[in-house]
Design an enzyme around this catalytic site. Structure first.
Site, PDB file in Angstrom:
ATOM      1  CB  SER A  61      -0.906   0.013   1.231  1.00  0.00           C
ATOM      2  OG  SER A  61      -1.402   1.326   1.446  1.00  0.00           O
ATOM      3  CG  HIS A 104      -3.853  -2.225  -1.067  1.00  0.00           C
ATOM      4  ND1 HIS A 104      -4.829  -3.209  -0.983  1.00  0.00           N
ATOM      5  CD2 HIS A 104      -4.290  -1.212  -0.282  1.00  0.00           C
ATOM      6  CE1 HIS A 104      -5.807  -2.791  -0.189  1.00  0.00           C
ATOM      7  NE2 HIS A 104      -5.513  -1.581   0.247  1.00  0.00           N
ATOM      8  CG  ASP A 126      -5.382   2.015   0.774  1.00  0.00           C
ATOM      9  OD1 ASP A 126      -6.249   1.136   0.886  1.00  0.00           O
ATOM     10  OD2 ASP A 126      -4.193   1.842   1.127  1.00  0.00           O
ATOM     11  CG  MET A 141      -9.171   6.659   1.536  1.00  0.00           C
ATOM     12  SD  MET A 141      -8.423   6.946   3.143  1.00  0.00           S
ATOM     13  CE  MET A 141      -7.342   5.503   3.250  1.00  0.00           C
ATOM     14  CG  HIS A 151      -9.225  -0.913  -0.082  1.00  0.00           C
ATOM     15  ND1 HIS A 151      -8.600  -0.832   1.146  1.00  0.00           N
ATOM     16  CD2 HIS A 151     -10.548  -1.097   0.187  1.00  0.00           C
ATOM     17  CE1 HIS A 151      -9.507  -0.956   2.108  1.00  0.00           C
ATOM     18  NE2 HIS A 151     -10.690  -1.099   1.562  1.00  0.00           N
ATOM     19  CG  MET A 189     -11.706   2.385   2.043  1.00  0.00           C
ATOM     20  SD  MET A 189     -10.119   2.585   2.898  1.00  0.00           S
ATOM     21  CE  MET A 189      -9.018   2.586   1.496  1.00  0.00           C
ATOM     22  CG  MET A 230     -10.893  -3.353   5.611  1.00  0.00           C
ATOM     23  SD  MET A 230     -10.528  -1.622   5.317  1.00  0.00           S
ATOM     24  CE  MET A 230      -8.992  -1.351   6.141  1.00  0.00           C
ATOM     25  CG  ASP A 238      -6.112  -2.976   3.891  1.00  0.00           C
ATOM     26  OD1 ASP A 238      -5.023  -2.588   4.363  1.00  0.00           O
ATOM     27  OD2 ASP A 238      -6.839  -2.258   3.173  1.00  0.00           O
TER      28      ASP A 238
HETATM   29  C1  DX5 Z   1      -6.440   1.803   5.535  1.00  0.00           C
HETATM   30  C2  DX5 Z   1      -5.999   1.221   4.237  1.00  0.00           C
HETATM   31  C3  DX5 Z   1      -4.820   0.349   4.306  1.00  0.00           C
HETATM   32  C4  DX5 Z   1      -3.577   0.994   4.857  1.00  0.00           C
HETATM   33  C5  DX5 Z   1      -2.895  -0.052   5.649  1.00  0.00           C
HETATM   34  O1  DX5 Z   1      -7.711   2.341   5.381  1.00  0.00           O
HETATM   35  O2  DX5 Z   1      -7.049   0.460   3.674  1.00  0.00           O
HETATM   36  O3  DX5 Z   1      -4.548  -0.242   3.053  1.00  0.00           O
HETATM   37  O4  DX5 Z   1      -2.682   1.468   3.900  1.00  0.00           O
HETATM   38  O5  DX5 Z   1      -1.860   0.536   6.344  1.00  0.00           O
HETATM   39  P1  DX5 Z   1      -1.155  -0.220   7.532  1.00  0.00           P
HETATM   40  O6  DX5 Z   1      -0.485  -1.419   6.944  1.00  0.00           O
HETATM   41  O7  DX5 Z   1      -0.217   0.786   8.074  1.00  0.00           O
HETATM   42  O8  DX5 Z   1      -2.230  -0.603   8.525  1.00  0.00           O
HETATM   43 ZN    ZN Z   2      -6.480  -0.615   1.859  1.00  0.00          ZN
END
Ligand code: DX5
Ligand code: ZN
Length: 323
Positions: free
Chosen positions: A11, A36, A38, A40, A69, A71, A140, A179
């Site tokens: 990520s 990966h 993210d 948002m 991913h 969100m 998650m 995750d």
């Molecule tokens: C959080 C993300 C994750 C994040 C994980 O909302 O979905 O992918 O990057 O980060 P770590 O590994 O630091 O928990």
């Molecule tokens: Zn994620």
């Protein structure tokens, strides 16, 4: 292909956002299996990152598979943008307040892997109605929104193994992702819960740490967890004991797979890191056990040439004139 069983999806959430291209190249060099991403929207989660336009630019930087991913509150509204951006898989949240089936179908119709993710408080049973449409279940183990939070072991214990049951319809290729909070402390535990893909964020971006070593450690620990926690002490079959016999567009790979299997040689057809075809779908790897590679070549080398030529002709015919 790497060694072992577990895969790491790096990520970039905690990377330097002024140069995401360099961050991705660094992950690739360090042995990450996937990237990966993210996404948002500041609404579904209290944070904002980037969208499909950024992913489209990042697509040109790496051949590694891109796992998006999402969100975001309205994945359905933007799904075609993420497909066009070149994501290999797209996972969004089951908690969204809109129908999820059309979005899952859109992803699958585009030949990409479709996934649903769930917040720590959402029960796994929320995914049951959609199970047949899933390639990925993403559990998650932190509240979505930020990197660097603490791993929720209770959630992992409750959901990771049962998540596999939701993928029963996919004896090959279905993936459980975990995750949140994955690092060298937690990798072994999640490996022992049979996880296929470990999403790793902040642990990769610790100043002064060697990212490659971090990834190797996490994979090795996850595999050890799998061996002793779930597999009666038997080491996992390393995926690289399977060798790629051909890389072909999906339809050709399917036909070739059937032909090889007709002769009693087992074949794994996997979405690989191969070239992206004009229809946006990557070549599939037609994989055979290393022990059967010579036999497969004896029997099928000529046919392979014919398939490769047919695939190239098809690619040519698909390319827009002038582009
Ligand atoms: C959080 C993300 C994750 C994040 C994980 O909302 O979905 O992918 O990057 O980060 P770590 O590994 O630091 O928990
Ligand atoms: Zn994620």
């Amino acid at each position: 292909m790497g060694t072992g069983r577990a895969r790491v999806a790096a990520s970039i959430l905690d990377a330097d956002f002024s140069n995401l291209g360099a961050a991705i190249r660094r992950c690739e060099k360090a042995g990450a299996d996937r990237i990966h991403l993210d996404v948002m929207d500041g609404h579904f989660v209290p944070n904002l990152t980037f969208g499909a336009t950024t992913i489209k630019s990042l697509r040109r930087v790496t051949r590694l598979p891109l796992d998006a991913h999402l969100m975001i509150s309205e994945p359905g509204r933007f799904i075609h943008e993420f497909i066009d951006a070149g994501c290999d898989s797209i996972t969004f949240h089951v908690e969204v307040e809109e129908p999820v089936v059309p979005t899952l179908r859109a992803i699958r119709e585009a030949g990409r892997a479709a996934g649903l993710s769930l917040r720590p408080a959402t029960p796994l049973s929320a995914l049951e109605p959609y199970a047949p449409l899933l390639d990925i279940v993403m559990v998650m183990t932190v509240e979505p929104g930020f990197g660097g939070q603490e791993f929720m072991k209770d959630v992992a214990r409750e959901k990771l193994l049962p998540a596999r049951d939701l993928l029963k319809h996919k004896p090959v290729g279905g993936e459980v992702h975990v995750d949140g909070g994955i690092n060298r402390e937690t990798a072994e535990y999640t490996g022992a819960q049979g996880v296929d893909v470990l999403v790793v964020g902040s642990a990769l971006w610790i100043k002064g740490h060697d990212m490659g070593r971090e990834i190797r450690l996490i994979k090795a620990l996850a595999d050890e967890g799998f061996q002793y926690g779930l597999n009666a002490g038997v080491p996992p079959i390393p995926r690289d004991q399977w060798v790629s016999f051909a890389r072909l567009p999906k339809a050709y790979a399917k036909r070739f797979t059937d032909e090889i299997e007709a002769g009693g040689i087992p074949v794994l057809m996997l979405r690989g890191n191969g070239q992206i075809n004009p229809d946006g779908i990557r070549d599939y790897e037609v994989m055979v056990p290393a022990s059967a590679e010579a036999l497969t070549a004896d029997r099928h080398a000529d046919t392979r040439e014919r398939y490769l030529a047919a695939a190239e002709a098809w690619r040519e015919s698909q390319r827009q004139p002038g582009s």
